[in-house]
Scaffold this motif. Structure first.
Motif, PDB file in Angstrom:
ATOM      1  N   CYS A 210      41.874  38.029  28.167  1.00  0.00           N
ATOM      2  CA  CYS A 210      41.098  38.374  26.612  1.00  0.00           C
ATOM      3  C   CYS A 210      39.688  38.691  27.121  1.00  0.00           C
ATOM      4  O   CYS A 210      38.998  39.108  26.518  1.00  0.00           O
ATOM      5  CB  CYS A 210      41.121  37.197  25.929  1.00  0.00           C
ATOM      6  N   PHE A 211      39.311  38.648  28.577  1.00  0.00           N
ATOM      7  CA  PHE A 211      38.153  38.830  28.762  1.00  0.00           C
ATOM      8  C   PHE A 211      37.565  40.346  28.868  1.00  0.00           C
ATOM      9  O   PHE A 211      36.553  40.470  28.600  1.00  0.00           O
ATOM     10  CB  PHE A 211      37.881  38.282  30.206  1.00  0.00           C
ATOM     11  N   PRO A 212      38.393  41.205  29.379  1.00  0.00           N
ATOM     12  CA  PRO A 212      37.969  42.506  29.026  1.00  0.00           C
ATOM     13  C   PRO A 212      37.918  42.964  27.697  1.00  0.00           C
ATOM     14  O   PRO A 212      37.095  43.445  27.408  1.00  0.00           O
ATOM     15  CB  PRO A 212      39.377  43.322  29.549  1.00  0.00           C
ATOM     16  N   ALA A 213      38.699  42.257  26.833  1.00  0.00           N
ATOM     17  CA  ALA A 213      38.479  42.769  25.395  1.00  0.00           C
ATOM     18  C   ALA A 213      36.998  41.951  24.934  1.00  0.00           C
ATOM     19  O   ALA A 213      36.351  42.751  24.069  1.00  0.00           O
ATOM     20  CB  ALA A 213      39.365  42.125  24.592  1.00  0.00           C
ATOM     21  N   ILE A 214      36.783  40.727  25.263  1.00  0.00           N
ATOM     22  CA  ILE A 214      35.238  40.350  25.035  1.00  0.00           C
ATOM     23  C   ILE A 214      34.268  41.104  25.421  1.00  0.00           C
ATOM     24  O   ILE A 214      33.249  41.626  24.793  1.00  0.00           O
ATOM     25  CB  ILE A 214      35.212  38.894  25.354  1.00  0.00           C
ATOM     26  N   PHE A 215      34.507  41.773  26.594  1.00  0.00           N
ATOM     27  CA  PHE A 215      33.413  42.751  27.203  1.00  0.00           C
ATOM     28  C   PHE A 215      33.273  43.818  26.339  1.00  0.00           C
ATOM     29  O   PHE A 215      32.153  44.279  26.193  1.00  0.00           O
ATOM     30  CB  PHE A 215      33.923  42.763  28.717  1.00  0.00           C
TER      31      PHE A 215
END
Length: 139
Positions: free
Chosen positions: A77-82
């Motif tokens: 999920c971290f790429p989506a948060i970025f």
């Protein structure tokens, strides 16, 4: 507008985080597909290319985050948060630019209208002055 705000707030409080990610991710993906579709008719300008690339990146990251949630891997999920943060920054700047150009265009239009009316008034006065100079037979 108030009813929309109430519906969204009630949905946020009653739904689970997984549901919200799915619904809002699908909505964001749908907007991205719509923007890509509309960019097909604009031609290839630098703004269209950047929005097209950002929309493609959004769709890929939304898919990756949904798969990460499905397979219980929160690191996905971290790429989506970025990208969500990048979307907020880019769309805010674009909105401010649109507002600035709207205000600037309005000011330019008001100034142009004032100058046009001033020229028309001066032409009217000049024509009246010329008519006073012309001999009586021309009146």
């Amino acid at each position: 507008m108030d009813s929309i705000k109430k519906n969204i707030s009630s949905y946020i409080t009653t739904s689970s985080p997984g549901e919200r990610v799915s619904v809002f991710g699908c909505c964001l993906g749908t907007f991205c597909v719509l923007i890509m579709f509309l960019n097909l008719f604009k031609g290839s300008r630098s703004h269209s290319l950047w929005t097209d690339r950002l929309c493609k990146l959004n769709i890929i990251v939304i898919g990756v985050s949904l798969l990460a949630i499905k397979y219980k891997n929160p690191l996905g999920c971290f790429p989506a948060i970025f990208i969500c943060g990048l979307d907020v920054i880019v769309c805010s700047l674009y909105g401010l630019q649109a507002l600035y150009s709207l205000i600037l265009d309005s000011v330019k239009t008001i100034i142009s209208a004032f100058i046009s009316l001033l020229i028309a008034a001066l032409a009217l006065l000049y024509g009246q002055a010329l008519l006073e100079i012309v001999p009586g037979s021309w009146k």
